[in-house]
Design a protein around this motif. Structure first.
Motif, PDB file in Angstrom:
ATOM      1  N   LYS A   1     -27.391  31.667  35.120  1.00 45.88           N
ATOM      2  CA  LYS A   1     -25.971  32.283  34.853  1.00 45.88           C
ATOM      3  C   LYS A   1     -25.825  33.694  35.532  1.00 45.88           C
ATOM      4  CE  LYS A   1     -24.396  33.290  30.536  1.00 45.88           C
ATOM      5  NZ  LYS A   1     -24.615  33.539  28.977  1.00 45.88           N
ATOM      6  N   ILE A   2     -26.851  34.452  35.895  1.00 45.58           N
ATOM      7  CA  ILE A   2     -26.736  35.752  36.571  1.00 45.58           C
ATOM      8  C   ILE A   2     -26.558  35.408  37.832  1.00 45.58           C
ATOM      9  CG2 ILE A   2     -28.387  37.700  37.174  1.00 45.58           C
ATOM     10  CD1 ILE A   2     -27.998  38.035  34.380  1.00 45.58           C
ATOM     11  N   ALA A   3     -27.182  34.592  38.536  1.00 44.47           N
ATOM     12  CA  ALA A   3     -26.761  34.066  40.156  1.00 44.47           C
ATOM     13  C   ALA A   3     -25.365  33.847  40.381  1.00 44.47           C
ATOM     14  CB  ALA A   3     -27.802  33.157  40.469  1.00 44.47           C
ATOM     15  N   LEU A   4     -24.839  32.996  39.459  1.00 44.08           N
ATOM     16  CA  LEU A   4     -23.399  32.639  39.407  1.00 44.08           C
ATOM     17  C   LEU A   4     -22.311  34.035  39.523  1.00 44.08           C
ATOM     18  CD1 LEU A   4     -23.122  29.499  37.143  1.00 44.08           C
ATOM     19  CD2 LEU A   4     -22.621  29.741  39.704  1.00 44.08           C
ATOM     20  N   ARG A   5     -23.110  34.942  38.659  1.00 46.58           N
ATOM     21  CA  ARG A   5     -21.903  36.188  38.294  1.00 46.58           C
ATOM     22  C   ARG A   5     -22.005  37.153  39.306  1.00 46.58           C
ATOM     23  NH1 ARG A   5     -24.088  38.488  32.507  1.00 46.58           N
ATOM     24  NH2 ARG A   5     -23.356  36.359  31.753  1.00 46.58           N
ATOM     25  N   GLU A   6     -23.170  37.261  40.133  1.00 44.29           N
ATOM     26  CA  GLU A   6     -22.849  38.258  41.163  1.00 44.29           C
ATOM     27  C   GLU A   6     -21.981  38.144  42.165  1.00 44.29           C
ATOM     28  OE1 GLU A   6     -26.809  38.628  42.935  1.00 44.29           O
ATOM     29  OE2 GLU A   6     -27.401  39.184  40.918  1.00 44.29           O
ATOM     30  N   GLY A   7     -21.383  39.259  42.506  1.00 41.34           N
ATOM     31  CA  GLY A   7     -20.159  39.303  43.413  1.00 41.34           C
ATOM     32  C   GLY A   7     -18.669  38.807  42.821  1.00 41.34           C
ATOM     33  N   ASN A   8     -18.812  38.678  41.414  1.00 40.75           N
ATOM     34  CA  ASN A   8     -17.646  37.971  40.815  1.00 40.75           C
ATOM     35  C   ASN A   8     -16.797  39.266  40.097  1.00 40.75           C
ATOM     36  OD1 ASN A   8     -16.181  35.868  40.797  1.00 40.75           O
ATOM     37  ND2 ASN A   8     -17.470  34.814  39.236  1.00 40.75           N
ATOM     38  N   ASN A   9     -17.190  40.536  40.339  1.00 39.75           N
ATOM     39  CA  ASN A   9     -16.533  41.541  39.538  1.00 39.75           C
ATOM     40  C   ASN A   9     -15.252  41.977  39.776  1.00 39.75           C
ATOM     41  OD1 ASN A   9     -19.118  41.182  37.927  1.00 39.75           O
ATOM     42  ND2 ASN A   9     -19.892  42.686  39.537  1.00 39.75           N
ATOM     43  N   GLU A  10     -14.285  41.441  39.128  1.00 40.63           N
ATOM     44  CA  GLU A  10     -12.805  41.641  39.482  1.00 40.63           C
ATOM     45  C   GLU A  10     -12.457  43.150  38.987  1.00 40.63           C
ATOM     46  OE1 GLU A  10     -11.045  38.094  38.175  1.00 40.63           O
ATOM     47  OE2 GLU A  10     -12.875  37.310  38.988  1.00 40.63           O
ATOM     48  N   ILE A  11     -13.069  43.314  37.702  1.00 35.93           N
ATOM     49  CA  ILE A  11     -12.386  44.511  37.246  1.00 35.93           C
ATOM     50  C   ILE A  11     -13.915  45.306  36.993  1.00 35.93           C
ATOM     51  CG2 ILE A  11     -11.303  45.463  35.202  1.00 35.93           C
ATOM     52  CD1 ILE A  11      -9.768  42.989  34.631  1.00 35.93           C
TER      53      ILE A  11
END
Lengths: 124, 195
Positions: free
Chosen positions: A17-27
């Protein structure tokens, strides 16, 4: 009793899950955590944002971070919301209750809670 | 500051800012006293800076290095008849063994002694904001000491999962709560057997 084995389970569950989450921070939600913020009650405000973001399932595109003193100590606890392509929103004199409303109306709903902003506080 | 746990959060933030890899927060509770030690392996301070950091009027906005945190801790301790002791070894002087240690002594039976407050929330806040820094927390008190060492958690989690992932934070919160609770239950049981 909480054990380290349980922590190892969390690792197994989360590593993909963490790998997917990276670079995905819109806010990005930033809470002031210097002496002024802490004394004014920033700790429960931070906690409310961390818990609220996760409770609402927003953790994949929202990060909650901390910063030092930004020079408006009289307005602490101060929370800034950064979102790509939008103006920064500065919320002042925050509480855990106000944080819950900001999460549901602004972070989730996209509508700034005007009456908690510094612009509103300065007019009043 | 309304609670000692907030002073602890504030002073520990200084340690993080000083670039510490490890911040130790040690609480020792005796009959009538409480000692709080915050020790780090950060950049340390020169003797000149060290002398001035508890004076709220010494620093100015542009040159300040610490601010009001230490004066507030000193005030809180001295109000109970206690004191604050500061030692520091700057990295420039001793590249092998540098850092700062703040020790505050409180007389807990003094009417002006602030409550401890939510020290778990303080640790959660520190770990949430600084997942790369290690924290060693140890609270010695009647009964079993309460302990948390993020280095041990990191061993289990590896590099895959940051310490400030929500599930890990929840685990830490529960882990601390259980240690404090078990201690309380044991004490209650002891009291019951005594009566």
């Amino acid at each position: 009793m909480k054990s380290l084995a349980e922590l190892a389970e969390i690792r197994e569950r989360m590593k993909d899950k963490i790998a997917l989450r990276e670079g995905n921070n819109e806010i990005r939600i930033v809470v002031g955590m210097a002496t002024c913020g802490i004394a004014a009650g920033a700790r429960p405000v931070l906690n409310a944002f961390v818990e609220g973001v996760n409770a609402q399932g927003l953790e994949d595109h929202v990060t909650v971070t901390q910063t030092g003193c930004i020079g408006i100590c009289q307005y602490e606890p101060v929370v800034e919301v950064f979102q790509a392509g939008k103006d920064k929103v500065t919320y002042v004199k925050m509480t855990a209750e106000k944080a819950a409303r900001v999460i549901s109306e602004h972070i989730k709903g996209g509508k700034v809670v005007e009456e908690y902003t510094i612009t509103y506080a300065k007019k009043a | 500051m309304k609670e000692l746990s907030l002073n602890i959060l504030d002073i520990a933030e200084n340690s993080v800012k000083a670039g510490a890899a490890l911040v130790q927060i040690l609480l020792t509770q005796r009959q009538d006293t409480l000692t709080i030690t915050i020790a780090d392996n950060g950049c340390g301070m020169t003797p000149e800076v060290l002398r001035s950091v508890t004076d709220p009027f010494y620093t100015t906005r542009t040159t300040r290095k610490v601010g009001l945190g230490l004066p507030l801790l000193k005030l809180a301790a001295e109000q109970t008849g206690g004191s604050v002791r500061l030692t520091s070894r700057p990295a420039g002087e001793d590249p092998e063994n540098h850092g700062t240690e703040v020790t505050a002594l409180f007389h807990t039976n003094h009417i002006d002694c602030p409550p401890m407050g939510d020290v778990s929330a303080t640790l959660m806040t520190l770990i949430q904001g600084h997942p790369e820094t290690d924290f060693l927390y140890r609270h010695e008190r009647p009964g079993k000491p309460v302990e948390l060492d993020t280095r041990r958690l990191r061993e289990v989690l590896g590099s895959d999962v940051p310490l400030n992932s929500f599930e890990v934070l929840q685990w830490i919160e529960e882990y601390l709560r259980e240690q404090y609770q078990t201690d309380q239950t044991n004490q209650e049981n002891r009291e019951e057997t005594e009566t």
